[in-house]
Design a protein around this motif. Structure first.
Motif, PDB file in Angstrom:
ATOM      1  N   LEU A  77       0.811  -1.217   0.000  1.00 48.88           N
ATOM      2  CA  LEU A  77       0.000   0.000   0.000  1.00 48.88           C
ATOM      3  C   LEU A  77       0.845   1.268   0.000  1.00 48.88           C
ATOM      4  CD1 LEU A  77      -2.822  -1.082   2.489  1.00 48.88           C
ATOM      5  CD2 LEU A  77      -3.064  -0.650   0.041  1.00 48.88           C
ATOM      6  N   LEU A  78       2.039   1.186   0.602  1.00 48.62           N
ATOM      7  CA  LEU A  78       2.926   2.357   0.557  1.00 48.62           C
ATOM      8  C   LEU A  78       3.257   2.730  -0.890  1.00 48.62           C
ATOM      9  CD1 LEU A  78       5.433   1.648   3.489  1.00 48.62           C
ATOM     10  CD2 LEU A  78       3.691   3.447   3.389  1.00 48.62           C
ATOM     11  N   LYS A  79       3.280   1.728  -1.741  1.00 51.60           N
ATOM     12  CA  LYS A  79       3.622   1.968  -3.143  1.00 51.60           C
ATOM     13  C   LYS A  79       2.393   2.247  -4.017  1.00 51.60           C
ATOM     14  CE  LYS A  79       7.611  -1.145  -2.802  1.00 51.60           C
ATOM     15  NZ  LYS A  79       8.208  -2.415  -3.293  1.00 51.60           N
ATOM     16  N   SER A  80       1.260   1.627  -3.648  1.00 55.72           N
ATOM     17  CA  SER A  80       0.117   1.678  -4.568  1.00 55.72           C
ATOM     18  C   SER A  80      -1.017   2.609  -4.149  1.00 55.72           C
ATOM     19  CB  SER A  80      -0.469   0.264  -4.738  1.00 55.72           C
ATOM     20  OG  SER A  80      -0.961  -0.220  -3.482  1.00 55.72           O
ATOM     21  N   CYS A  81      -1.031   3.082  -2.894  1.00 57.60           N
ATOM     22  CA  CYS A  81      -2.173   3.879  -2.402  1.00 57.60           C
ATOM     23  C   CYS A  81      -1.684   5.200  -1.809  1.00 57.60           C
ATOM     24  CB  CYS A  81      -2.959   3.082  -1.359  1.00 57.60           C
ATOM     25  SG  CYS A  81      -4.401   3.939  -0.732  1.00 57.60           S
ATOM     26  N   ASN A  82      -1.997   6.283  -2.472  1.00 58.81           N
ATOM     27  CA  ASN A  82      -1.556   7.605  -2.016  1.00 58.81           C
ATOM     28  C   ASN A  82      -2.131   7.968  -0.645  1.00 58.81           C
ATOM     29  OD1 ASN A  82      -0.034   8.074  -4.328  1.00 58.81           O
ATOM     30  ND2 ASN A  82      -1.766   9.015  -5.422  1.00 58.81           N
TER      31      ASN A  82
END
Length: 575
Positions: A553-558
């Motif tokens: 999620l750190l990479k895919s969800c702002n």
């Protein structure tokens, strides 16, 4: 009233005793004047001592029977009224246990308490009067009028002339008191609501220096209640003086007419004495009967308010022949959408995910994103608007409600403890828990240390509202209570917010071992609480905007990254 009739059917024997008591009472009240008339006219008038003694003995027997009848009447009427109200209160409480949050919001907690206490009390007063007076008065009126006519037709016309005035007065008073009774009961609701808010929110009120404002608000509501009550009581208090005024007028007319009749020899003194007694009982019974009608509007308002609760159909119902046992360890949200019954827009929109046995699923998002609402759908505090929630492949709406909630250990956002000992609160999760199970639960919940430091340990008393324990202690006891239950599904609704970081980490590590055979749902605001979850669901305005592990999620969800960035250091983000 239909409500009262429904419950009265349960007590036929007491009703029969009540009727026997009524006829015994009437026989005495009207028998004594008759015996007295015979004593005066035949005994005293003829100086017949033996006859006087004989009538005196009969009068003594009648008095004894009358005393027994009065006791029987009082006993039966009291038992009927108290038993009936006990049953009504029990049914109201059971009904309230079946309500969903929607019904609680509709009626309001304060109003529900008022209906269970004050409204039920009004019905008890009315029913007690009903069985002591309303059933007695018609019998007394009928027999008294019959005896007056038998004694003197001319004098009985005086009583007949006063009847229309009494009936007219009853109708007028009933019409005046009905709207005032409704306002009075609504005023009681308001008083209870304000009192409840002030008692539970006293710290906030003092912190914002609003004590004077709250006092004025309470005084205004109290004044309105007092004003309506004064108007109601003034009208009701007018009935008795008005009745006695009519009674005295009637007695004056009787004395005037009877004096002429005695002078002519068409009426004897004993007959006059008996007639006055019959007249008093007839008119007094009419007054008592009229009081029933005066009280009726108030009782009717209370009965309608109680009936409204009993007639309310809960939105969340347990199905007939609902499923009671499945144990596969899977929870599935299938395109779940939810809108509050009184809302305009959905607060949960098309949410889908699956949680398996041994997994921890966490929810995070901004305030108002729908996290708590979403997990409240699992134990069916509300029902989904569309889509479905399945546990072990079965739609939750097909489960027996008790069996469904038995699968769940729920730790609410605001930890709630009951008044009683710590052990009592822990056993609320499982009354049959062994001491070993309780000790294990408090160890896992990191509650053992502070409980052992209490003077009475597990027998330490929790005060009302749990004011004598801290927020963190309440949360840990609540968690231990759920652990004692050993459920298949754990729901932690922001249940770690009052814990320090060290206790939070230790508790979660212990929970991981304890819940490896269960499904765990966690709602949290702190990233550190959920970063090790198997699946993290990010919500925004009721929609899923991200799903995955912490690193994914750190990479895919702002949105998730922004939350993490505000709470974690740069090194922790890059780790």
């Amino acid at each position: 009233m239909k409500l009262m009739l429904k419950y009265l059917k349960r007590y036929p024997k007491l009703i029969l005793l009540n009727i026997l008591g009524i006829f015994s009472f009437v026989a005495v009240q009207l028998g004594i004047p008759t015996v007295m008339a015979w004593m005066i006219d035949n005994g005293i008038g003829n100086s017949d001592i033996a006859y006087i003694k004989k009538m005196g003995g009969i009068m003594l027997i009648v008095c004894v029977l009358g005393g027994a009848g009065t006791i029987l009447l009082t006993y039966a009427s009291s038992r009927i009224s108290t038993n009936m109200i006990r049953d009504i209160r029990n049914d109201v409480f059971i009904q309230s246990q079946n309500f969903s949050h929607t019904e609680y919001n509709k009626f309001g907690v304060s109003s529900m308490i008022t209906r269970t206490t004050n409204d039920a009390f009004q019905l008890m007063l009315f029913s007690n009067m009903l069985f002591r007076t309303a059933l007695l008065a018609p019998v007394m009126i009928f027999i008294s009028v019959f005896m007056t006519i038998k004694t003197s037709v001319s004098l009985s016309l005086v009583i007949g002339g006063s009847f229309p005035f009494i009936v007219a007065g009853v109708i007028i008073i009933a019409k005046l008191t009905n709207p005032l009774s409704k306002k009075q009961q609504k005023g009681m609701d308001q008083l209870n609501r304000i009192s409840r808010e002030n008692l539970t929110g006293v710290r906030v009120i003092r912190a914002f220096r609003k004590s004077e404002y709250e006092s004025e608000r309470f005084a205004e509501t109290n004044d309105n209640y007092a004003s309506n009550s004064k108007k109601l009581f003034k009208i009701m208090s007018f009935t008795q003086p008005a009745f006695f005024f009519l009674l005295h007028l009637a007695m004056m007319a009787v004395f005037w007419i009877s004096s002429l009749m005695i002078d002519k020899g068409t009426l004897q003194v004993g007959q006059l004495v008996a007639f006055l007694e019959y007249q008093f009982h007839a008119m007094f019974s009419i007054m008592l009967f009229s009081m029933v009608f005066v009280m009726y509007p108030r009782a009717q308002v209370s009965a309608n308010r109680i009936q409204e609760l009993l007639d309310e159909e809960p939105l969340v119902k347990t199905p007939t022949n609902g499923i009671t046992a499945e144990n596969k360890g899977v929870v599935e949200f299938d395109h779940v959408t939810f809108q509050y019954p009184d809302g305009e827009l959905p607060v949960i929109k098309d949410v889908s995910f699956t949680a398996n046995k041994g997994e921890t699923v966490a929810f995070i998002g901004s305030t108002g994103s729908g996290k708590s609402t979403l997990i409240n759908l699992i134990p069916r505090f509300y029902d989904v608007t569309s889509g479905s929630i399945k546990i072990d492949g079965v739609d939750t709406q097909n489960y027996d409600l008790k069996a469904l909630r038995q699968k769940i250990g729920f730790i609410p956002q605001k930890a709630f403890l009951f008044k009683g000992t710590i052990e009592d609160n822990l056993r609320f999760g499982n009354p049959n828990a062994t001491p070993e199970e309780i000790n294990h639960a408090i160890e896992v919940a990191q509650a053992k240390e502070f409980i052992e430091n209490k003077p009475k340990k597990l027998q330490e008393y929790i005060s009302e509202g749990a004011k004598n324990v801290s927020g963190g202690q309440k949360q840990r006891i609540s968690i231990a209570r759920a652990l004692v239950r050993k459920p298949e599904i754990y729901i932690f609704d922001d249940s770690f917010s009052a814990l320090d970081y060290k206790t939070d980490a230790t508790l979660r590590a212990a929970l991981k071992k304890e819940t490896k055979e269960s499904i765990v749902f966690i709602v949290a605001q702190r990233i550190s609480t959920i970063m090790n979850a198997d699946k993290i669901i990010v919500l925004n305005e009721g929609e899923v905007v991200g799903m995955g592990t912490h690193k994914e999620l750190l990479k895919s969800c702002n949105i998730y990254y922004e939350i993490a960035d505000s709470q974690l250091t740069k090194e922790e983000l890059e780790r």
